[in-house]
Design an enzyme around this catalytic site. Sequence first.
Site, PDB file in Angstrom:
ATOM      1  N   CYS A   1     -21.211 -59.477 -32.906  1.00  0.00           N
ATOM      2  CA  CYS A   1     -20.909 -60.500 -33.793  1.00  0.00           C
ATOM      3  C   CYS A   1     -22.258 -61.457 -33.970  1.00  0.00           C
ATOM      4  CB  CYS A   1     -19.722 -61.185 -33.134  1.00  0.00           C
ATOM      5  SG  CYS A   1     -19.838 -61.914 -31.631  1.00  0.00           S
TER       6      CYS A   1
ATOM      7  N   GLY B   1     -13.315 -43.970 -38.305  1.00  0.00           N
ATOM      8  CA  GLY B   1     -12.315 -42.879 -38.534  1.00  0.00           C
ATOM      9  C   GLY B   1     -13.084 -41.653 -38.213  1.00  0.00           C
TER      10      GLY B   1
END
Length: 305
Positions: free
Chosen positions: A131, A218
């Site tokens: 972040c 994914g």
Amino acid sequence: MDNSRLETNLAGIQMASPVMTASGTFGYGEEFEGFVDLSLLGGVMVKGTTLLPRRGNDGARMAETPAGMLNSIGLENPGVEYFLSDILPRIKKYRMNVIVNISGSSVSEYGELAKRLDVDGVAAIELNVSCPNVKDGGIIFGTDEKSAAAVVREAKRNTHKPVVLKLSPNVTDIVAIAKAVEAAGADALSLINTLMGMAIDIKTWRPVLGNVTGGLSGPCVKPVALRMVWQVANAVGIPVIGMGGIETAEDAIEFFLAGASAVAIGTANFRDPAATMKIIRGIDDYLKKRNLSNIKELVGKMKIE
Ligand SMILES: Cc1cc2nc3c(=O)[nH]c(=O)nc-3n(C[C@H](O)[C@H](O)[C@H](O)COP(=O)(O)O)c2cc1C
């Protein structure tokens, strides 16, 4: 099920199985109570937690991609105080290892979070260093060896819990960062976080995600994750938690062979909330069929001649 084949110990955390859940994809574990025997998981890496509550990003936060998804949640969470006062007391009853994923906007914020979370019921801290570092003008802690090491040192100074550093794949040399944070005292590494990506709506010519860019996860990221786990596991002496696109027991076994001591399941939980249980059973079957007495017999055993 006889669990002895699956039991393991990672950085001092005793685990019923080497299958954990990845931060941000499994809430606080309790949401999955109806689908999963939480006590069979190696641990639940709970939602990314910050010092103050965060609303997250505006606009669309998710987009489907072939074999994966993009997300830009923006770390929406109720803040560490609410986690400690309301959520932690509630989830203690599940007898699961609670690993708290934390994000700070400065090195000292990571220290502050680690200190507040140095309490009963927290098994470990996972540092999310992907972040923005606001104080230093927008660099990301996880893409810089010195900043990533500084975050680890600060967290270690403030907690007795094992500290896991989560590596970002959005770097040129992930091994250099892994070595730097190991030298700074990290007890374990987890990888990978999402790969930066984006999508554009060609009807409106606008970005699909409100934040323009987002993190790809994914099955589409699995080969990249596996390669990085293999590179990192070969370069460090601390345990590695592998993640990125794992959907089946076979996927998880590839990560063990590449050198991961445990795996974490992320996006797959959205497709099938019971995915972790199927993966645990599948790994156990594989060990049984091959006459292996413990998961450790697979770790780092890929053969290259
Ligand atoms: C919706 C969503 C939210 C996520 N939130 C976090 C987070 O708060 N902190 C973090 O370190 N990783 C977060 N991640 C990254 C995952 O923990 C994981 O590293 C990544 O998705 C790769 O694993 P997967 O392909 O199995 O999902 C998030 C991923 C998704 C899809």
